[in-house]
Write an enzyme that holds these catalytic residues in place. Structure first.
Site, short mmCIF file in Angstrom:
data_model
loop_
_atom_site.label_atom_id
_atom_site.label_comp_id
_atom_site.label_asym_id
_atom_site.label_seq_id
_atom_site.Cartn_x
_atom_site.Cartn_y
_atom_site.Cartn_z
N GLU A 151 25.26 -8.68 84.25
CA GLU A 151 26.65 -8.83 84.70
C GLU A 151 27.33 -10.09 84.20
O GLU A 151 27.91 -10.84 84.99
CB GLU A 151 26.71 -8.70 86.22
CG GLU A 151 26.11 -7.38 86.70
CD GLU A 151 26.17 -7.18 88.21
OE1 GLU A 151 26.53 -8.13 88.92
OE2 GLU A 151 25.87 -6.07 88.67
N ASN A 162 22.93 -6.39 80.45
CA ASN A 162 23.20 -5.28 81.37
C ASN A 162 24.48 -5.55 82.15
O ASN A 162 24.73 -6.70 82.54
CB ASN A 162 21.98 -5.21 82.33
CG ASN A 162 21.93 -3.97 83.19
OD1 ASN A 162 22.09 -2.86 82.71
ND2 ASN A 162 21.68 -4.17 84.50
N HIS A 169 26.93 2.83 87.85
CA HIS A 169 27.27 3.04 89.26
C HIS A 169 28.63 3.73 89.30
O HIS A 169 29.68 3.09 89.16
CB HIS A 169 27.32 1.70 90.01
CG HIS A 169 25.97 1.04 90.11
ND1 HIS A 169 24.92 1.62 90.79
CD2 HIS A 169 25.50 -0.11 89.59
CE1 HIS A 169 23.86 0.83 90.69
NE2 HIS A 169 24.17 -0.22 89.97
N GLU A 221 21.04 1.99 85.95
CA GLU A 221 21.13 2.03 87.43
C GLU A 221 22.01 3.18 87.90
O GLU A 221 22.88 3.02 88.75
CB GLU A 221 21.71 0.70 87.96
CG GLU A 221 20.98 -0.53 87.46
CD GLU A 221 21.55 -1.85 88.00
OE1 GLU A 221 22.39 -1.82 88.93
OE2 GLU A 221 21.15 -2.90 87.49
N ASP A 255 23.90 6.00 89.64
CA ASP A 255 24.12 6.72 90.90
C ASP A 255 25.57 7.20 90.93
O ASP A 255 26.42 6.67 90.23
CB ASP A 255 23.73 5.91 92.16
CG ASP A 255 24.35 4.54 92.27
OD1 ASP A 255 25.36 4.26 91.60
OD2 ASP A 255 23.82 3.72 93.06
C1 XIL Z 1 21.19 -4.03 94.60
C2 XIL Z 1 20.03 -3.49 95.41
O1 XIL Z 1 19.97 -2.11 95.25
C3 XIL Z 1 20.18 -3.85 96.86
O2 XIL Z 1 19.02 -3.48 97.59
C4 XIL Z 1 20.45 -5.34 97.02
O3 XIL Z 1 20.70 -5.64 98.37
C5 XIL Z 1 21.61 -5.77 96.17
O4 XIL Z 1 21.37 -5.40 94.82
N1 XIL Z 1 23.67 -4.20 90.16
C6 XIL Z 1 22.39 -4.65 89.94
C7 XIL Z 1 21.35 -4.40 90.96
O5 XIL Z 1 22.08 -5.17 88.85
O6 XIL Z 1 20.39 -5.41 91.00
C8 XIL Z 1 21.97 -4.20 92.33
O7 XIL Z 1 20.93 -3.82 93.23
C9 XIL Z 1 23.06 -3.17 92.29
C10 XIL Z 1 24.16 -3.61 91.37
#
Ligand code: XIL
Length: 381
Positions: A184, A225, A261, A289, A291
């Site tokens: 990020e 990332n 996400h 990641e 979802d």
């Molecule tokens: C999230 C986890 O899923 C949670 O359990 C935690 O409380 C916060 O982080 N981007 C990322 C991940 O790179 O590490 C994050 O994961 C979600 C957003």
């Protein structure tokens, strides 16, 4: 498994066939959804039917036939649940630590490392013949408070950062195949985010982080990332320019992680094009990641839309030769970070709260299956 996973032999002709394969996949998804919905509630997961030397039917089996990996984010606290363990170990061939490799957990005070939970995850992966995606070395969030509170000089902060990377990537050398080295780093307008690292060290912190990671584990593939990386936007333009600069400087960067996400019904039309432009730089792309969240409660119509979204993302990845895998963020809806972070939203993963397969599971599996079918036929010609 690794060599099989990455032995992509796609030719231009095959790529062309893959393009046709994806419209077939769309038909397959529609058919599967119709059957699945007509059959009523999904079955509880029965585990992996195949295994080595068998043509199995798990998500991982079909992903492998498409030369892709499919991963899940693991919450260590859930590994004591037999259902969780069974699905995580059988349906996926890659795992990412959801939290336990983050700086606040792994180096809670300077020079004191807690590798216990991370080791446990690596051990789980090795016992199940899974890849490990390391997450994460440098990130402004879930950073140990001492890093920001100590008011280090730029020179000291650089040492703090590279020491952290050297220790962590060195500890997992040979056990982690890919690392999110920097997470990020960008604002929505494509400029660099003002993290403690950026403020004190400027853009050079990114190159230094990658160089330290490469020195610590020369065989690991190193990723940058971020979220909102799916379509072509000001943010992804910024990422494109950033990775080009890094490559021009000879920085050892191997890939771009697209977090994925997403909100329901919002897979960008130009996702494949966007992934392709990074691949065209010689970089690997991973959906790190994935979802797809929705306003609760979930309805049948929303779950069908979600299945289409998972299909679109999987299809976009399959159409880009250098898109090597997809990790879903959370095993089931009960494990997902979404309800805790986005008020009123949830149901974002492939399994419902009782670990029954959702339409999205079937859509993703069918899409991998179609990709694999064309691969197999392409090779035999
Ligand atoms: C999230 C986890 O899923 C949670 O359990 C935690 O409380 C916060 O982080 N981007 C990322 C991940 O790179 O590490 C994050 O994961 C979600 C957003």
């Amino acid at each position: 498994m690794q060599s099989y996973l990455f032995s992509t032999t796609a030719t231009t002709a095959l790529t062309h066939r893959r393009r046709r394969a994806t419209s077939l996949a769309a038909a397959a998804v529609t058919a599967l959804l119709a059957v699945g919905l007509a059959a009523g509630p999904a079955q509880a997961d029965g585990g992996r039917h195949g295994g080595h030397g068998h043509r199995g039917t798990t998500l991982a089996d079909f992903a492998e036939r498409s030369d892709r990996f499919v991963g899940t984010a693991i919450d260590n606290d859930r590994l004591s649940d037999p259902t969780y363990r069974r699905i995580a170990s059988s349906q996926f061939n890659s795992v990412t630590a959801e939290n336990v490799m983050k700086w606040e957990t792994i180096e809670p005070s300077r020079g004191e490392f807690d590798f216990g939970p991370g080791d446990r995850l690596v051990d789980f992966a090795q016992r199940n013949d899974q890849l490990v995606y390391g997450h994460v070395l440098v990130w402004h969030s879930q950073l140990a408070p001492w890093v920001t509170e100590s008011d280090f000089s730029p020179q000291e902060l650089r040492t703090v950062m590279t020491d952290h990377i050297t220790e962590v990537a060195g500890h997992y050398r040979g056990q982690v195949q890919r690392w999110d080295v920097v997470n990020e780093p960008l604002n929505e307008d494509g400029t660099l985010r003002e993290t403690v690292f950026q403020q004190k060290l400027g853009e050079s912190y990114i190159a230094d982080a990658f160089r330290a990671a490469h020195a610590a584990d020369p065989d690991a593939e190193l990723f940058i990332n971020d979220y909102n990386m799916e379509g072509i936007t000001a943010k992804t333009d910024g990422m494109y320019r950033l990775v080009k600069r890094l490559l021009a400087q000879g920085v050892p960067i191997d890939g771009v992680g697209v977090q994925g996400h997403l909100t329901l019904g919002n897979v960008p039309e130009d996702m494949r094009q966007n992934l392709q432009r990074f691949a065209d730089l010689g970089l690997e792309v991973v959906i790190t990641e994935l979802d797809v969240r929705m306003e609760l409660p979930a309805t049948g119509a929303k779950l069908v839309q979600q299945a289409k979204d998972y299909h679109q993302v999987t299809k976009a990845c399959l159409r880009v030769k250098r898109c090597t895998g997809i990790t879903v963020w959370g095993l089931g809806d009960a494990d997902s970070w979404v309800p805790g972070w986005f008020e009123g939203e949830g149901a974002a993963t492939l399994y419902d709260e009782d670990y029954r397969r959702k339409p999205a599971y079937h859509a993703m599996r069918a899409t991998f299956a179609a990709g694999g079918w064309w691969n197999w036929h392409g090779w035999r010609r």
